[in-house]
Design a protein around this motif. Structure first.
Motif, short mmCIF file in Angstrom:
data_model
loop_
_atom_site.label_atom_id
_atom_site.label_comp_id
_atom_site.label_asym_id
_atom_site.label_seq_id
_atom_site.Cartn_x
_atom_site.Cartn_y
_atom_site.Cartn_z
N PHE A 179 -2.10 -10.03 -3.67
CA PHE A 179 -1.81 -9.05 -4.72
C PHE A 179 -3.02 -8.85 -5.62
O PHE A 179 -3.36 -7.72 -6.01
CB PHE A 179 -0.59 -9.53 -5.53
N ASN A 180 -3.70 -9.95 -5.96
CA ASN A 180 -4.88 -9.87 -6.82
C ASN A 180 -6.02 -9.13 -6.11
O ASN A 180 -6.73 -8.31 -6.72
CB ASN A 180 -5.33 -11.28 -7.20
N PHE A 181 -6.15 -9.36 -4.80
CA PHE A 181 -7.28 -8.79 -4.07
C PHE A 181 -7.09 -7.29 -3.79
O PHE A 181 -8.03 -6.50 -3.91
CB PHE A 181 -7.46 -9.55 -2.76
N PHE A 182 -5.83 -6.92 -3.46
CA PHE A 182 -5.63 -5.54 -3.00
C PHE A 182 -5.10 -4.61 -4.08
O PHE A 182 -5.29 -3.38 -3.99
CB PHE A 182 -4.65 -5.52 -1.81
N PHE A 183 -4.43 -5.13 -5.08
CA PHE A 183 -3.69 -4.22 -5.96
C PHE A 183 -4.04 -4.36 -7.44
O PHE A 183 -3.38 -3.76 -8.28
CB PHE A 183 -2.18 -4.44 -5.77
N THR A 184 -5.00 -5.20 -7.81
CA THR A 184 -5.42 -5.27 -9.22
C THR A 184 -6.84 -4.75 -9.35
O THR A 184 -7.64 -4.83 -8.41
CB THR A 184 -5.35 -6.73 -9.73
N PHE A 206 0.83 -1.21 0.00
CA PHE A 206 0.00 0.00 0.00
C PHE A 206 0.87 1.26 0.00
O PHE A 206 0.55 2.26 -0.66
CB PHE A 206 -0.93 0.01 1.22
N LEU A 207 1.99 1.20 0.75
CA LEU A 207 2.88 2.36 0.78
C LEU A 207 3.48 2.60 -0.60
O LEU A 207 3.57 3.76 -1.06
CB LEU A 207 4.00 2.12 1.80
N PHE A 208 3.89 1.53 -1.29
CA PHE A 208 4.41 1.67 -2.65
C PHE A 208 3.33 2.23 -3.58
O PHE A 208 3.63 3.03 -4.48
CB PHE A 208 4.90 0.31 -3.17
N ASN A 212 7.32 -3.58 -8.32
CA ASN A 212 7.92 -3.45 -6.99
C ASN A 212 7.07 -4.14 -5.92
O ASN A 212 7.59 -4.73 -4.98
CB ASN A 212 8.08 -1.97 -6.64
N ILE A 213 5.73 -4.03 -6.09
CA ILE A 213 4.85 -4.68 -5.12
C ILE A 213 5.00 -6.20 -5.23
O ILE A 213 5.05 -6.92 -4.22
CB ILE A 213 3.39 -4.25 -5.36
N ILE A 214 5.06 -6.71 -6.47
CA ILE A 214 5.24 -8.15 -6.67
C ILE A 214 6.56 -8.62 -6.05
O ILE A 214 6.63 -9.65 -5.37
CB ILE A 214 5.19 -8.48 -8.18
N ASN A 215 7.64 -7.85 -6.26
CA ASN A 215 8.93 -8.18 -5.67
C ASN A 215 8.86 -8.20 -4.15
O ASN A 215 9.54 -9.00 -3.48
CB ASN A 215 10.00 -7.20 -6.13
#
Length: 897
Positions: free
Chosen positions: A458-463, A414-416, A425-428
């Protein structure tokens, strides 16, 4: 003439071998290819011949046969009673080992070498009984058939279709002092069988269906002849000290160990190959991460295969890794292996199986190795059973850790996102979370779960759409797959690295203990300290209690136990009479025994001798649970530590012997010097005394009074000199033996000096003797009898070595807590060279002073020893303008009034 000096190590080895053979009995084996060839008959006939030559021959055990010729030969020979044992309702007649050891004949007959003893016996196998008999110095005659040789088990099974259960190690057969082949034509043997001379009718019918077929007997006979020839070749090679090491010195045979049922056959083939090539023989086991999940049956089978390889002369090695073929190839490369023996069981492969076989992998990794594949078509197809199923359980603590890591990576994500960083970067960040989870948590399933949850998070929060498990862009589907595969691969790799790190840490810890043991043993100064240090290091290595038995005067003494705080063990079970008996047996026979061995296996501990060559310096006991054995690597380290301990004990023993030899040589030198001095120096005064006494006795009426008085004075002086000499001799002897008793108490030093002046040489009247007393009364802590002797010796020395009329001054002075006593003269003094040796035993200074009695050179040495026993010092100094000062110190003593 040119010649090459023999290697000292070879000479020493030969000496030890000769010494060992002189103490051990001789073994003769009567060897045959089947029952009924006449082995027992030939053995009994040879025994009768030995008895005719005056040899004490006793029958220990003869297998009961219904053969008249054999039974007739038993008559005329003493026979020990058998040991009767009731087992499962059956009465068994067993060889009585203890009775044989008690009787201890020169030659003992023990039939059926490969026999397996009953459960109550000390040893599992009869050949081990015979080993103990040989160790006791008893010669043994015994019998065995070719099918009982360990390395020939598979060949015999392939010939006859029968698996022989009772077998002996090859080395026991090869190292026998004599092997006599008892041979008979197979046709004649079958005739004997049909005539009932071998078995009864029912047994004979069964035998015909198994061993006793003509083609089987011919093949077994050929095998026996070949094995006899192989032993002859072995003995011939053994006698060649130099050539043997040069022939085939580069051959190194490696056999791979596993829990497969066919591994025994592979080991035996490799052993025969190693014997044929006269090369080194190594058995290697590659421990993979799945080893911890092996079933107990597989582990037991592996231990059995390891023992078989070790019995056949292999060195057991173990390495860790995930790729078995790679580990074998690397081990072969680093240890200069030339030939690898592996097995190819009749394993079924699936139709879609595309992975290369183990043999193909090893061939690609080690193309320069000679790889021998031993087929096993007679064994049923072997399918590697799945090991104990891994329970899919999760510890709550591990789940909490995973949840915290997942939450932190999501927060950072979330910060990124707020900082408008890309999705990469989030995936890393999630991949990093999976890596951290794999490092912190040992459970591999947690790492897989973390990888799956990271994809879901990642799918739930960032896509897009947010907070949904669906993704609008189809490219994200590929991203999720790649992300999971990447996270899963990294997690798996981290788990493997974690396992490898654990193995490395364990190996480093064990190596550290080994190095630490070497350093500690070098610092230990006594045998008790060496054994105690070894036991403590073994307790650290094995994480269990250790029992050790020291030795005093070649006997075991009360054992000691080193406790381990991390584990608990009932020590009362380790100190029973039975355990002591096992330890005593190990000490006397210089062999391992106890738990996990074939000798006295019911003991609570595995007992190992701390030994070098033929000497045993102690016994170490390692508690083991039932059916538990030491790990191969642990066993090697234990033996290495015990070897270091034995060397340290041997070094301490030789140092002690050397010190005793030096002390004995010193005493012998002292005794020789005393005898030489006495024989020389007593002769003159004794001759003078006897001569003067003879003059007085024979012509007393013709001697004037002045002459008589002079003769009486000479007799008195010589007798007084002898008394002082004897007193000095007795004192110096007591000091050397350490039996001098010093009774110190407070004395006035002036009174001691006054008493000493009463006993000085009568010639003291020819000198000026002064005593300079201190103004105050001085009390000293001393033994007045010994200090008087010191003063008499110093004053008489001054009288003897100074001219008539010289001045001798005795003075006392107090300096701090010490009293300084000086005996000074104004004679000619002592040169510097003489001063350096003045207090040595039997050293005398030739000052040119005429005297009928030469000093023995023990007076000053005695004085110094007495003063040192009082805690003071005795020194010599020059006096100005001429003369010598002898100065000694004593401790002051305050007296409470």
């Amino acid at each position: 003439m040119n010649f090459e000096r023999e290697n000292p190590d070879t000479i020493l080895k030969r000496i030890f071998t000769i010494k060992k053979e002189q103490h051990q009995g001789q073994l003769k084996i009567f060897f045959g290819y089947a029952a009924g060839v006449g082995k027992t008959y030939a053995m009994l006939k040879a025994a009768h011949e030995m008895k005719c030559h005056g040899i004490d021959v006793v029958i220990g055990y003869i297998e009961p046969h219904a053969r008249p010729e054999t039974t007739a030969l038993i008559e005329g020979l003493e026979q020990l009673p058998t040991h009767v044992i009731e087992h499962k309702g059956i009465t068994l007649q067993e060889f009585d080992l203890d009775a044989a050891l008690t009787r201890k004949p020169q030659l003992l007959l023990v039939d059926e070498l490969a026999h397996t003893n009953s459960v109550e016996a000390r040893h599992v196998k009869r050949y081990q009984d015979i080993q103990e008999l040989l160790k006791a110095g008893i010669d043994v005659y015994t019998t065995v058939n070719v099918q009982h040789i360990e390395s020939l088990k598979d060949l015999v099974a392939s010939i006859t279709g029968v698996i022989v259960r009772e077998r002996i190690p090859d080395y026991f057969f090869d190292e026998a002092n004599q092997v006599t082949l008892v041979d008979i034509e197979p046709i004649d043997l079958l005739e004997r069988l049909n005539e009932g001379k071998i078995y009864q009718q029912l047994q004979a019918e069964k035998a015909v269906l198994n061993f006793f077929q003509l083609e089987n007997l011919v093949a077994l006979r050929e095998l026996a002849l070949r094995r006899t020839a192989d032993r002859v070749h072995y003995v011939a090679e053994k006698t060649k000290s130099k050539i043997k090491d040069q022939l085939n010195a580069g051959e190194h045979i490696l056999v791979c160990l596993s829990s497969s049922p066919s591994n025994e056959k592979i080991i035996r083939n490799a052993a025969r190959m190693a014997n044929a090539f006269k090369g080194h023989f190594t058995a290697l086991f590659v421990e993979t991460p799945s080893f911890s999940n092996w079933t107990e049956n597989n582990k037991a089978r592996l231990r059995k295969n390891m023992r078989l390889a070790e019995q056949l002369g292999a060195t057991i090695e173990k390495v860790h890794g995930t790729d078995v073929a790679f580990q074998i190839s690397e081990f072969a490369r680093y240890t200069s292996v030339t030939k690898v023996v592996i097995g190819r069981s009749n394993t079924q492969r699936s139709f879609l199986h595309i992975k290369k076989s183990f043999t193909e992998q090893l061939t690609l990794l080690a193309p320069n190795l000679d790889i021998y594949v031993i087929p096993d078509q007679q064994t049923k197809p072997y399918k590697a059973k799945k090991e104990a199923k891994v329970k899919f359980s999760f510890a709550l603590v591990d789940l909490v850790k995973m949840g915290v890591i997942l939450a932190l990576t999501t927060i950072v994500g979330f910060l990124f996102q707020e900082l408008e960083f890309s999705d990469t970067n989030i995936i890393n960040m999630y991949i990093l979370g999976v890596l951290i989870t794999a490092i912190l948590i040992a459970n591999r399933l947690i790492s897989i779960l973390m990888a799956a949850l990271s994809v879901i998070a990642f799918n739930f929060f960032f896509t897009d759409p947010m907070y949904s498990l669906t993704a609008r862009e189809s490219s994200y589907q590929v991203t999720f797959v790649i992300m999971f595969i990447t996270a899963f691969s990294i997690g798996t790799l981290a788990s493997k690295l974690r396992r490898q790190a654990q193995v490395s840490a364990e190996t480093a810890y064990r190596t550290k203990i080994l190095l630490e043991t070497n350093q500690l043993l070098q610092q230990a100064t006594s045998s008790e300290a060496i054994l105690n240090t070894t036991a403590k290091q073994l307790a650290k290595l094995l994480n269990r209690q250790i029992v050790y038995y020291p030795t005093i005067e070649n006997e075991l003494v009360q054992p000691n136990i080193v406790l381990n705080k991390e584990t608990y063990c009932d020590t009362t079970e380790l100190l029973t009479e039975r355990e002591l008996a096992v330890a005593t047996w190990v000490f006397k026979n210089n062999k391992h025994a106890g738990a996990s061995t074939n000798t006295l296996s019911s003991a609570k501990c595995l007992y190992l001798a701390v030994r070098t060559n033929l000497n045993v310096y102690g016994v170490i006991g390692i508690p083991l649970n039932q059916s538990e054995t030491l790990d191969t690597f642990e066993n090697n380290l234990v033996l290495s530590i015990l070897g270091e301990c034995a060397l340290a004990l041997e070094r301490e023993y030789f140092i002690r012997m050397r010190e005793e030899a030096v002390s004995q040589a010193k005493n012998e030198q002292l005794r020789a010097n005393l005898l030489r001095a006495i024989s020389h120096d007593l002769r003159t005064p004794l001759t003078t005394i006897s001569g003067n006494a003879n003059i007085l006795l024979s012509s007393s009426n013709h001697i004037d009074e002045n002459t008589k008085i002079r003769l009486y004075e000479d007799i008195y002086d010589d007798a007084k000199w002898l008394i002082n000499l004897v007193e000095n001799l007795l004192s110096i002897t007591r000091i050397e033996e350490g039996t001098m008793q010093i009774n110190m108490k407070a004395e006035l030093i002036e009174e001691v000096i006054e008493e000493a002046l009463k006993h000085i040489n009568r010639k003291g009247i020819e000198h000026i003797i002064k005593v300079e007393e201190s103004e105050n009364l001085i009390m000293a802590k001393l033994d007045s009898r010994l200090i008087i002797q010191v003063l008499i010796n110093l004053i008489d020395n001054a009288i003897k070595y100074t001219p008539i009329g010289s001045e001798i001054v005795i003075s006392t002075n107090k300096i701090d807590n010490w009293i300084v006593v000086e005996v000074a003269d104004n004679g000619n003094g002592i040169d510097t060279v003489a001063k350096e040796r003045l207090f040595e035993m039997f050293y005398t200074v030739n000052q040119g002073i005429a005297d009928s009695r030469r000093g023995m050179g023990i007076g000053l040495a005695l004085c110094k020893s007495i003063i040192q026993a009082h805690g003071g010092t005795l020194t010599v100094h020059d006096r100005s303008p001429s003369g010598t000062i002898f100065r000694f110190t004593l401790q002051t003593q305050e007296v409470d009034l």
